[in-house]
Scaffold this motif. Structure first.
Motif, PDB file in Angstrom:
ATOM      1  N   LEU A   1       0.872  -1.298  -0.002  1.00  0.00           N
ATOM      2  CA  LEU A   1      -0.138  -0.116  -0.033  1.00  0.00           C
ATOM      3  C   LEU A   1       0.788   1.184   0.106  1.00  0.00           C
ATOM      4  O   LEU A   1       0.345   2.163  -0.472  1.00  0.00           O
ATOM      5  N   ASN A   2       2.189   1.328   0.685  1.00  0.00           N
ATOM      6  CA  ASN A   2       2.659   2.443   0.751  1.00  0.00           C
ATOM      7  C   ASN A   2       3.904   2.624  -0.346  1.00  0.00           C
ATOM      8  O   ASN A   2       4.801   3.286  -0.125  1.00  0.00           O
ATOM      9  N   ALA A   3       3.859   1.689  -1.220  1.00  0.00           N
ATOM     10  CA  ALA A   3       4.998   1.634  -2.224  1.00  0.00           C
ATOM     11  C   ALA A   3       4.671   2.853  -3.240  1.00  0.00           C
ATOM     12  O   ALA A   3       3.432   3.104  -3.330  1.00  0.00           O
ATOM     13  N   TYR A   4       5.505   3.151  -3.808  1.00  0.00           N
ATOM     14  CA  TYR A   4       5.232   4.318  -4.888  1.00  0.00           C
ATOM     15  C   TYR A   4       4.730   3.467  -6.119  1.00  0.00           C
ATOM     16  O   TYR A   4       5.283   2.545  -6.657  1.00  0.00           O
ATOM     17  N   ARG A   5       3.866   4.132  -6.808  1.00  0.00           N
ATOM     18  CA  ARG A   5       3.259   3.470  -8.009  1.00  0.00           C
ATOM     19  C   ARG A   5       3.594   4.319  -9.170  1.00  0.00           C
ATOM     20  O   ARG A   5       4.064   5.255  -9.314  1.00  0.00           O
ATOM     21  N   GLY A   6       2.590   4.114 -10.278  1.00  0.00           N
ATOM     22  CA  GLY A   6       2.581   5.004 -11.345  1.00  0.00           C
ATOM     23  C   GLY A   6       3.668   4.517 -12.387  1.00  0.00           C
ATOM     24  O   GLY A   6       4.763   3.578 -12.058  1.00  0.00           O
ATOM     25  N   GLU A   7       3.547   4.769 -13.791  1.00  0.00           N
ATOM     26  CA  GLU A   7       4.281   4.074 -14.831  1.00  0.00           C
ATOM     27  C   GLU A   7       5.680   4.629 -14.712  1.00  0.00           C
ATOM     28  O   GLU A   7       6.696   3.899 -15.041  1.00  0.00           O
ATOM     29  N   TYR A   8       6.275   5.782 -14.106  1.00  0.00           N
ATOM     30  CA  TYR A   8       7.297   6.191 -13.894  1.00  0.00           C
ATOM     31  C   TYR A   8       8.259   5.262 -13.198  1.00  0.00           C
ATOM     32  O   TYR A   8       9.311   5.083 -13.484  1.00  0.00           O
ATOM     33  N   VAL A   9       7.578   4.595 -11.991  1.00  0.00           N
ATOM     34  CA  VAL A   9       8.310   3.510 -11.380  1.00  0.00           C
ATOM     35  C   VAL A   9       8.664   2.326 -12.184  1.00  0.00           C
ATOM     36  O   VAL A   9       9.714   1.722 -11.972  1.00  0.00           O
ATOM     37  N   ILE A  10       7.683   1.801 -13.149  1.00  0.00           N
ATOM     38  CA  ILE A  10       7.794   0.718 -13.925  1.00  0.00           C
ATOM     39  C   ILE A  10       8.988   0.811 -14.892  1.00  0.00           C
ATOM     40  O   ILE A  10       9.843   0.296 -15.306  1.00  0.00           O
ATOM     41  N   ASP A  11       8.725   2.137 -15.362  1.00  0.00           N
ATOM     42  CA  ASP A  11       9.930   2.656 -16.473  1.00  0.00           C
ATOM     43  C   ASP A  11      11.269   2.614 -15.798  1.00  0.00           C
ATOM     44  O   ASP A  11      12.357   2.146 -16.470  1.00  0.00           O
ATOM     45  N   MET A  12      11.598   3.137 -14.673  1.00  0.00           N
ATOM     46  CA  MET A  12      12.763   3.016 -13.973  1.00  0.00           C
ATOM     47  C   MET A  12      13.105   1.658 -13.962  1.00  0.00           C
ATOM     48  O   MET A  12      14.423   1.326 -13.902  1.00  0.00           O
ATOM     49  N   ALA A  13      12.393   0.658 -13.773  1.00  0.00           N
ATOM     50  CA  ALA A  13      12.606  -0.723 -13.318  1.00  0.00           C
ATOM     51  C   ALA A  13      12.786  -1.337 -14.686  1.00  0.00           C
ATOM     52  O   ALA A  13      14.127  -2.216 -14.462  1.00  0.00           O
ATOM     53  N   LYS A  14      12.345  -1.007 -15.439  1.00  0.00           N
ATOM     54  CA  LYS A  14      13.015  -1.434 -17.042  1.00  0.00           C
ATOM     55  C   LYS A  14      14.186  -1.013 -17.315  1.00  0.00           C
ATOM     56  O   LYS A  14      15.054  -2.019 -17.979  1.00  0.00           O
ATOM     57  N   THR A  15      14.626   0.347 -17.196  1.00  0.00           N
ATOM     58  CA  THR A  15      16.113   0.439 -17.303  1.00  0.00           C
ATOM     59  C   THR A  15      16.797  -0.120 -16.706  1.00  0.00           C
ATOM     60  O   THR A  15      18.136  -0.223 -16.726  1.00  0.00           O
ATOM     61  N   LEU A  16      16.521  -0.324 -15.355  1.00  0.00           N
ATOM     62  CA  LEU A  16      17.384  -1.032 -14.401  1.00  0.00           C
ATOM     63  C   LEU A  16      17.643  -2.454 -14.818  1.00  0.00           C
ATOM     64  O   LEU A  16      18.928  -2.713 -14.829  1.00  0.00           O
TER      65      LEU A  16
END
Length: 581
Positions: A190-205
């Motif tokens: 529940l307290n994690a950060y969400r949104g496409e920008y988090v997924i985008d950073m995960a993909k780059t990682l």
């Protein structure tokens, strides 16, 4: 003209034998022409300390005023107001000044040799800036510009919270999304950060490090605490989850992910603000407070002053003894400093840089910070008068009747970048600052995009574009403008529309000074709206390409000085001055 009249009043007071209160003179432009052009209440202010009746003192001041070709008449009104009526040509010098000083017209040197530190925005680098951050950015940038315009040396700084709990939560959020990219079944806390920008950073990682941070499905699931992740436990849950991730993944690996998140989001924020015309002299990372020892320095000062105590293994600040509502934890029982300790350290650093004034621009949700900041500054033995805290209320975006959510965790928010793409930088900058910062702002998207006189920024820019069209007409008709000849015939500018415009030009330096000293860019915004109205009225009612060369050159001098006022004012607000609309 205002400075001229103040000088005359000072000379009168000196002639009477009053010198102690010479700096208390308040002279303002009147709103009603029947009360003259300028008025002062100096007689009413000085009457009591001098044991005189206000009207009698006003009569003495008027009797001892030196003669001036600029003054047509002086009246004493009411209990002791002194009203100055100017001669018709008294403010013509403003036209010549505008043409001579060009981009510096309206600027003063009141703050010469004084340094100001201003911190604004300083949003946690946990995601893109949203439309709420944009208001603080526009306000802080405009205040900085105005302070520079009145002579101060301004240091703009962004405080990057790169070392706190929220950054660990961001790191964990990125890692969990990273696992999902390898088909792991993950429940996002529940307290994690969400949104496409988090997924985008995960993909780059993943693209950079491949499987470096990958765990088996079984180990990935083992990091989740056994407690329930609900509204009551969500804070404890995410903190325990992070501790488990660090132990299982390894502190070094987790730090790489956390720092990657900090760097990527900070870079995005910096680019976003630069595209918005908001730049800084320095980006100050919170981690520097630890690396350079400022945190220890601040805490040690509080200890020596006797304002700390230990309780339950934590180090506390006796904030209640200095006006705060409760005592504050400086160092937690686990040895980790709190945000409060970082605030103490950061302000210790600010004060130690030798600035004459320090300005903090906070969001309205930081209102509770004021007493605690004042408390620890007293504890540190700092001069409270050097600090000015300005609060900026939220900007609420509407799409039709729908209010848009701006939660950075849920991911359901409109970014500043999206807003700028929709309405443009100019409209965004102007709309953000056209209300007092302490007032709530309902951002009307449809009005910001409209090309009508109802849209204030379009209305002002259109005035500038119209003036540019005048110069194109001159070129097309092979007509020349003799500026020097025009300046010698300014007495021909006698129409009421011309007088209004001239008076507004003459008042421009006063507006900038007032807006700068009061940290009130909305004053300048409102002035430009009124000024644009005066110009549009003049443009619609009068021709500039008249046969009479003397009249034409004089009117073109007026038009050119009006253009300078519009350009200088818009530039201070961070808004462009287009040649065409």
């Amino acid at each position: 003209m205002k400075e001229t009249l103040i000088s005359l009043i000072k000379q009168s007071l000196s002639a009477i034998g009053i010198t102690e209160y010479a700096d208390d003179i308040q002279l303002t432009r009147t709103k009603d022409a029947t009360h003259g052009d300028f008025a002062t209440n100096i007689a009413m202010i000085l009457a009591k300390p001098l044991s005189l009746k206000p009207r009698e003192l006003a009569e003495k001041i008027v009797a001892h005023l030196p003669s001036s070709s600029h003054i047509k008449k002086i009246d004493i009104a009411g209990p002791g107001f002194i009203n100055f009526f100017l001669t018709p040509n008294s403010e013509h010098d403003a036209i010549a000044q505008a043409l001579l000083l060009s981009d510096q017209f309206g600027f003063t040197e009141i703050g010469k040799n004084k340094k100001i530190h201003i911190e604004f925005v300083s949003a946690n680098p946990t995601g893109p800036l949203h439309v709420g951050h944009g208001r603080g950015a526009a306000f802080g940038a405009c205040v900085s510009n105005l302070l520079e315009a009145i002579g101060y040396q301004v240091h703009r700084e962004y405080y990057v919270n790169d070392a706190g709990r929220q950054m660990r939560i961001l790191g964990a959020s990125i890692w969990l999304r990273y696992l999902e990219l390898f088909s792991h079944s993950i429940t996002i806390p529940l307290n994690a950060y969400r949104g496409e920008y988090v997924i985008d950073m995960a993909k780059t990682l993943r693209d950079i490090h491949n499987e470096k941070f990958l765990l088996s499905q079984e180990k990935s699931q083992s990091v989740f605490p056994l407690m329930q992740d609900n509204a009551e436990n969500k804070d404890v849950f995410i903190d325990q989850l992070i501790e488990n991730i660090v132990k299982t993944l390894g502190a070094d690996h987790f730090e790489i992910i956390r720092q990657y998140g900090v760097d990527e989001v900070t870079k995005d924020i910096k680019n976003d603000l630069e595209e918005f015309g908001v730049t800084y002299n320095a980006w100050f990372p919170e981690s520097d407070l630890y690396k350079k020892g400022w945190l220890e320095t601040g805490v040690e000062v509080l200890k020596k002053q006797g304002f700390t105590y230990e309780k339950d293994g934590a180090l506390w600040f006796r904030a209640t003894e200095l006006g705060d509502e409760k005592d504050r934890v400086l160092i937690r029982a686990n040895g980790v400093p709190t945000y409060f300790a970082s605030d103490v350290a950061y302000h210790t650093y600010k004060y130690d840089q030798g600035y004459d004034q320090i300005i903090d621009v906070f969001g309205a949700d930081h209102h509770g910070y004021l007493p605690r900041i004042k408390a620890f500054l007293q504890g540190l033995g700092k001069d409270l008068t050097k600090l000015q805290i300005l609060l900026v209320q939220f900007a609420i975006l509407y799409r039709g009747a729908e209010k848009i959510s701006m939660s950075t965790r849920s991911g359901e928010f409109v970014t500043l970048r999206e807003l700028r793409a929709e309405v443009g930088n100019d409209a965004a900058r102007f709309f953000y600052i056209m209300r007092k910062p302490e007032q709530h702002l309902d951002f009307d998207l449809e009005l910001a995009k409209s090309t009508s006189s109802e849209n204030p920024v379009y209305y002002i820019q259109y005035a500038h574009a119209r003036i540019c069209s005048v110069w194109r007409q001159l070129s097309e008709k092979n007509v020349t403008w003799d500026k020097n000849a025009g300046l010698t015939h300014l007495d021909l500018l006698s129409h009421e529309d011309e007088k209004n415009l001239i008076a507004a030009i003459a008042s421009f330096p006063e507006v900038i000074l007032s807006a700068g000293q009061q940290y009130a860019p909305h004053h300048l915004a409102h002035f430009l709206q009124t000024f644009a109205h005066y110009f549009h009225t003049y443009y619609n009612n009068h021709k500039f390409m008249v046969d009479d060369e003397c009249v034409r050159n004089a009117r073109l001098c007026l038009v050119a000085s009006a253009q300078q006022v519009l350009k200088n004012g818009l530039t201070l607000l961070g808004v462009s001055s287009p040649d065409r609309m």
